[in-house]
Design an enzyme around this catalytic site. Structure first.
Site, PDB file in Angstrom:
ATOM      1  N   HIS A 225      21.606  -9.111   4.984  1.00  0.00           N
ATOM      2  CA  HIS A 225      21.835  -9.349   6.419  1.00  0.00           C
ATOM      3  C   HIS A 225      23.135  -8.694   6.891  1.00  0.00           C
ATOM      4  CE1 HIS A 225      18.384 -11.882   6.209  1.00  0.00           C
ATOM      5  NE2 HIS A 225      18.979 -12.787   5.467  1.00  0.00           N
TER       6      HIS A 225
ATOM      7  N   ASP B 255      12.176 -10.507   3.252  1.00  0.00           N
ATOM      8  CA  ASP B 255      12.848 -11.807   3.337  1.00  0.00           C
ATOM      9  C   ASP B 255      11.875 -12.985   3.435  1.00  0.00           C
ATOM     10  OD1 ASP B 255      14.752 -13.754   3.570  1.00  0.00           O
ATOM     11  OD2 ASP B 255      15.679 -12.999   5.396  1.00  0.00           O
TER      12      ASP B 255
HETATM   13 ZN    ZN Z   1      16.851 -14.428   2.337  1.00  0.00          ZN
END
Ligand code: ZN
Length: 452
Positions: free
Chosen positions: A269, A320
């Site tokens: 991220h 993810d």
């Molecule tokens: Zn993650």
């Protein structure tokens, strides 16, 4: 025994080449010849690309895809999504995980992801006790990888605390928790679970700065040695605020000042960074692990992609939460986020005239491979992990070279993928995984029971 694979056009590290013949032996590329005709027994295809690494996955979350799209009371945020995820986990056992992960991995292969970085934190039984084999759930992940053929970089997750400064974990986190000793033991067993896979890589992952103390982070970095180290970081502004309150520094700033962050590291991220943090992360050589579909789904915010690219940062993409699995969609959304934010077009092509799709794809192949601890691209010695595009797809007609990649990413999406090879074996034909029907049937049975 060696076999031959022939592409009319293929993207090699030196660029597009015509009449490319790959000799494949023991799952690896033994020879690359260009400008040669196919041999009679060759498997023949039109457009060849290297496989793409999916650098960040939580496979079990595929099972809750679409279940957190109903508005809650008050502010609906990442943190309310996390509560849905914890409830979903209450009943999932090893066999359920195999069924769910197998669907996720088959779908990844169908869209062009040939290796997955499984950020694996669901370790213990539903009561929070270690299984007799502490790596039972890691073995389930390895089983799903074996059933589908996807390359696996397993990243067992160290998770010990519920917040910065060693705060106590909550009941919803009981299946994730380990001490350093029990984690080292679990990781040894995970290594055993990987021995049946042809080219698996074992790294590790401190879950986040919330879940590991500074002393634990240092111990984990030493434990990893040269293997990949992944960590979630700066995904949410609340995490930034909490980190500032705890340490006086922002998460990425803190990590770069307190760990020897280099190309072994993947910072997943890294959404909320100042310009100084963005430059420093790019200089470190670490890979930024971007998950555009999930980051949009969770309302995380936008990664400072232009500054990071200008500073020469390395990056790749991951699926993810697996709310939707599509390699081309991850790349498209990464670019579209920047277009919307900056009100421009072709934001991530580096130079005038350059194809945006080709730039996105090349950077993600390279960064994904680095993050997953393997070499990437179509080259001698590398695993034969390959994609062919559907040359007859309306979005790919009457073009060539980089324009095929643009057609795939921006116009066709997953239907642009024809075949996928993993470690020399064709596992996807005409966009379908060879075991799709069986995998879907088992997944449906599992989900019906888990959600009843
Ligand atoms: Zn993650």
């Amino acid at each position: 025994m060696a076999s031959g694979l022939h592409f009319s056009h293929a993207l090699l590290p030196c660029g597009w080449q015509r009449d490319v013949r790959l000799t494949i032996a023991d799952g690896r590329i033994a020879r690359v010849d260009t400008g040669v005709p196919p041999a009679p027994a060759d498997d023949r295809h039109a457009i060849g690309l290297p496989g793409l690494g999916n650098l960040h996955s939580h496979a079990f979350q595929r099972g809750m895809a679409g279940l957190a799209e109903r508005r809650g009371s008050g502010d609906d945020s990442f943190w309310t999504w996390r509560e849905v995820m914890y409830r979903f986990l209450e009943r999932m056992g090893p066999d359920d995980l195999v069924a769910i992960a197998a669907l996720a991995y088959a779908e990844m292969l169908e869209t062009g992801f040939t290796r997955v970085g499984e950020f694996h934190y669901l370790h213990h039984d539903p009561a929070g006790h270690a299984y007799a084999n502490p790596a039972q759930m890691a073995a389930a992940i390895a089983d799903a990888a074996a059933q589908t053929g996807i390359g696996l970089t397993l990243l067992p997750v160290f998770y010990a605390h519920g917040g910065f400064g060693g705060a106590e974990a909550n009941a919803g986190q009981r299946r994730f928790l380990n001490s350093l000793d029990s984690f080292a033991h679990l990781r040894d067993h995970a290594a055993t679970a990987l021995t049946a896979l042809p080219d698996a890589v074992l790294g590790l992952a401190p879950h986040s700065l919330r879940a590991a103390t500074p002393a634990e982070l240092s111990a984990l970095a030493a434990m990893a040695g040269p293997a990949p180290i992944h960590i979630h970081i700066a995904e949410q502004t609340r995490e930034v605020d909490d980190c500032l309150a705890w340490s006086g520094a922002r998460p990425v700033e803190w990590l770069l000042n307190h760990a020897e962050v280099d190309a072994r590291w993947c910072l997943v991220h890294a959404t909320h960074m100042t310009p100084a943090e963005t430059k420093a992360l790019a200089r470190s050589g670490a890979v930024a692990g971007l998950c555009p579909i999930t980051e949009a789904n969770l309302g995380d915010g936008l990664f400072p992609a232009l500054d990071f690219a200008a500073a020469g940062g390395s990056r790749g993409v991951g699926s993810d939460s697996n709310v939707m699995i599509d390699a081309s969609e991850e790349l498209r959304l990464y670019e579209y986020g920047q277009r919307l934010a900056h009100r421009g077009r072709n934001m991530l092509a580096a130079a005038p005239g350059q194809s945006t799709g080709a730039a996105l794809f090349a950077a993600s192949v390279a960064g994904g491979a680095t993050a997953l601890g393997v070499p990437g691209g179509i080259a001698v010695g590398n695993s034969a992990d390959l994609i062919s595009l559907n040359a007859d797809h309306p979005a790919l007609i009457a073009r060539d070279g980089d324009a095929w990649i643009d057609g795939w990413i921006f116009a066709a999406g997953r239907s642009g993928v024809d075949c996928v090879w993993r470690h020399g074996v064709r596992v996807v034909s005409q966009g379908r995984h060879h075991a799709r029907d069986k995998i879907v049937a088992r997944y449906c049975t599992t989900l019906s029971r888990l959600l009843e």
